[in-house]
Design an enzyme around this catalytic site. Structure first.
Site, PDB file in Angstrom:
ATOM      1  N   HIS A   1      10.703  82.428   6.589  1.00 23.80           N
ATOM      2  CA  HIS A   1      12.142  82.693   6.503  1.00 23.80           C
ATOM      3  C   HIS A   1      12.332  84.167   6.805  1.00 23.80           C
ATOM      4  O   HIS A   1      11.622  85.019   6.250  1.00 23.80           O
ATOM      5  CB  HIS A   1      12.655  82.378   5.105  1.00 23.80           C
ATOM      6  CG  HIS A   1      14.075  82.813   4.862  1.00 23.80           C
ATOM      7  ND1 HIS A   1      15.106  82.533   5.742  1.00 23.80           N
ATOM      8  CD2 HIS A   1      14.649  83.500   3.838  1.00 23.80           C
ATOM      9  CE1 HIS A   1      16.236  83.028   5.260  1.00 23.80           C
ATOM     10  NE2 HIS A   1      15.984  83.620   4.128  1.00 23.80           N
TER      11      HIS A   1
ATOM     12  N   HIS B   1      23.636  81.799   6.630  1.00 23.68           N
ATOM     13  CA  HIS B   1      22.484  82.440   5.957  1.00 23.68           C
ATOM     14  C   HIS B   1      21.587  83.100   7.001  1.00 23.68           C
ATOM     15  O   HIS B   1      21.846  84.234   7.412  1.00 23.68           O
ATOM     16  CB  HIS B   1      21.760  81.393   5.107  1.00 23.68           C
ATOM     17  CG  HIS B   1      20.631  81.941   4.290  1.00 23.68           C
ATOM     18  ND1 HIS B   1      19.960  81.209   3.352  1.00 23.68           N
ATOM     19  CD2 HIS B   1      20.031  83.163   4.283  1.00 23.68           C
ATOM     20  CE1 HIS B   1      19.021  81.951   2.800  1.00 23.68           C
ATOM     21  NE2 HIS B   1      19.034  83.141   3.344  1.00 23.68           N
TER      22      HIS B   1
ATOM     23  N   TYR C   1       8.563  65.936  22.370  1.00 26.42           N
ATOM     24  CA  TYR C   1       9.615  66.904  22.705  1.00 26.42           C
ATOM     25  C   TYR C   1      10.963  66.235  22.622  1.00 26.42           C
ATOM     26  O   TYR C   1      11.073  65.013  22.667  1.00 26.42           O
ATOM     27  CB  TYR C   1       9.397  67.483  24.112  1.00 26.42           C
ATOM     28  CG  TYR C   1       9.433  66.451  25.214  1.00 26.42           C
ATOM     29  CD1 TYR C   1       8.299  65.704  25.526  1.00 26.42           C
ATOM     30  CD2 TYR C   1      10.627  66.167  25.890  1.00 26.42           C
ATOM     31  CE1 TYR C   1       8.347  64.738  26.511  1.00 26.42           C
ATOM     32  CE2 TYR C   1      10.674  65.197  26.874  1.00 26.42           C
ATOM     33  CZ  TYR C   1       9.526  64.481  27.183  1.00 26.42           C
ATOM     34  OH  TYR C   1       9.562  63.514  28.157  1.00 26.42           O
TER      35      TYR C   1
ATOM     36  N   ASP D   1      10.038  77.109  26.661  1.00 24.73           N
ATOM     37  CA  ASP D   1       8.583  77.129  26.415  1.00 24.73           C
ATOM     38  C   ASP D   1       8.251  76.811  24.953  1.00 24.73           C
ATOM     39  O   ASP D   1       7.187  76.286  24.649  1.00 24.73           O
ATOM     40  CB  ASP D   1       8.007  78.516  26.749  1.00 24.73           C
ATOM     41  CG  ASP D   1       7.737  78.662  28.245  1.00 24.73           C
ATOM     42  OD1 ASP D   1       7.486  79.794  28.683  1.00 24.73           O
ATOM     43  OD2 ASP D   1       7.792  77.637  28.963  1.00 24.73           O
TER      44      ASP D   1
ATOM     45  N   SER E   1       8.442  83.702  -4.311  1.00 26.15           N
ATOM     46  CA  SER E   1       9.641  83.970  -3.508  1.00 26.15           C
ATOM     47  C   SER E   1      10.821  83.153  -4.006  1.00 26.15           C
ATOM     48  O   SER E   1      10.676  81.985  -4.391  1.00 26.15           O
ATOM     49  CB  SER E   1       9.376  83.617  -2.040  1.00 26.15           C
ATOM     50  OG  SER E   1      10.587  83.578  -1.324  1.00 26.15           O
TER      51      SER E   1
ATOM     52  N   HIS F   1      15.436  87.362   8.074  1.00 24.09           N
ATOM     53  CA  HIS F   1      16.832  87.727   8.331  1.00 24.09           C
ATOM     54  C   HIS F   1      16.876  88.531   9.628  1.00 24.09           C
ATOM     55  O   HIS F   1      17.544  89.539   9.724  1.00 24.09           O
ATOM     56  CB  HIS F   1      17.394  88.543   7.164  1.00 24.09           C
ATOM     57  CG  HIS F   1      17.701  87.705   5.963  1.00 24.09           C
ATOM     58  ND1 HIS F   1      18.774  87.944   5.140  1.00 24.09           N
ATOM     59  CD2 HIS F   1      17.096  86.622   5.435  1.00 24.09           C
ATOM     60  CE1 HIS F   1      18.814  87.046   4.163  1.00 24.09           C
ATOM     61  NE2 HIS F   1      17.810  86.247   4.337  1.00 24.09           N
TER      62      HIS F   1
HETATM   63  O1  LIG Z   1      17.519  84.956   1.799  1.00 28.27           O
HETATM   64  C1  LIG Z   1      17.235  85.709   0.886  1.00 28.27           C
HETATM   65  C2  LIG Z   1      18.292  86.495   0.227  1.00 28.27           C
HETATM   66  O2  LIG Z   1      19.526  86.237   0.908  1.00 28.27           O
HETATM   67  C3  LIG Z   1      15.795  85.862   0.480  1.00 28.27           C
HETATM   68  O3  LIG Z   1      15.027  85.434   1.593  1.00 28.27           O
HETATM   69  C4  LIG Z   1      15.368  87.261   0.158  1.00 28.27           C
HETATM   70  O4  LIG Z   1      15.784  88.103   1.157  1.00 28.27           O
HETATM   71  C5  LIG Z   1      13.849  87.336   0.031  1.00 28.27           C
HETATM   72  O5  LIG Z   1      13.568  87.008  -1.247  1.00 28.27           O
HETATM   73  P1  LIG Z   1      12.069  87.024  -1.852  1.00 28.27           P
HETATM   74  O6  LIG Z   1      11.190  86.202  -0.944  1.00 28.27           O
HETATM   75  O7  LIG Z   1      11.591  88.470  -1.900  1.00 28.27           O
HETATM   76  O8  LIG Z   1      12.251  86.399  -3.208  1.00 28.27           O
END
Ligand SMILES: O=C(CO)[C@@H](O)[C@H](O)COP(=O)(O)O
Length: 234
Positions: A97, A173, A231, A122, A76, A99
């Site tokens: 991670h 981001h 906490y 919670d 990644s 979006h």
């Molecule tokens: O934040 C980003 C791009 O803005 C990355 O998280 C990609 O969206 C995912 O990338 P790979 O894990 O497929 O390399």
């Protein structure tokens, strides 16, 4: 945890963020770490691979500095953020991670998710923090590694506990979340998106950003995690 089991869990976790709608296209990634051996090993999603066709053998294994130990595909693009978080937060075993829509909206607005309700309390004992934006130097030097660095800095300087706050918004981001395992990290990412959506609507309805009284938040967090839970601020 033995690597074959961890591989299976990391694969399932990556498929879960897609199934739950947290990662449109391939906008997201999950990793796990095996700290049981002499050398900690990270298992992470391969870059750009469709979740539906991903196989255990596609996952990439690296050491804690991101050096590839096993795997033929590119790891990644967020690998350096994941490995930095494992170095900075020794309590965690999985990083996600995404979006996801509402958490990403709060991150793009550079606003913390306010502490408005017991649903939030919670899982997250306090507002979900947002990092400082990366400086131009940090972007140019190493965007992905410095994304992890601004997360670690936000928690260290804020005296925040990554167990009590298992997620963060990276300014401009999107969110990162973590947990004891890859699947717990996915649960936290899922809850983070849900409380982001609730908070967005509550603020539109005029919720005071002052948020939940501290005693209510503490009651709910301790009720869920037990009286000995860590906490709040360190
Ligand atoms: O934040 C980003 C791009 O803005 C990355 O998280 C990609 O969206 C995912 O990338 P790979 O894990 O497929 O390399």
């Amino acid at each position: 945890m033995l690597l074959p089991t961890l591989r299976e869990e990391v694969l399932k976790a990556n498929q879960e963020i897609a199934r739950r709608g947290l990662a449109p296209h391939t906008f997201g990634n999950v990793s796990g770490i095996d700290r049981s051996g002499q050398e900690p090993l990270v298992v992470i999603k391969p870059s750009g691979v469709d979740y539906a066709t991903m196989k255990p053998e596609d996952l990439v294994i690296t050491d804690l500095d991101g050096r590839i130990k096993e795997g033929s595909l590119r790891p990644s693009s967020d690998l350096d953020t994941h490995t930095l978080l494992y170095r900075e937060f020794p309590q965690i075993g999985g990083v996600v991670h995404t979006h996801s829509e509402f958490a990403t909206a709060w991150a793009q607005a550079c606003r913390p998710i306010p502490f408005l309700g017991t649903t939030h309390a919670d899982y997250f004992h306090g507002p979900v923090p947002v990092t400082d934006p990366l400086t131009e130097a940090e972007v140019n030097e190493a965007y992905v590694r410095n994304t992890g660095a601004v997360i670690a800095r936000r928690f260290k300087e804020g005296g925040l506990d990554p167990v009590a706050l298992p997620g963060v918004l990276v300014a401009g981001h999107a969110p990162f979340a973590w947990g004891k395992s890859p699947m717990e990290a996915v649960e936290h990412a899922d809850v983070l998106e849900y409380i982001a959506r609730l908070a967005f609507r509550s603020v539109l309805l005029g919720a005071a950003e002052a948020g939940l009284p501290a005693y209510v938040g503490q009651h709910h967090y301790l009720r869920k995690h037990g009286p000995k839970a860590t906490y709040g601020q360190k």
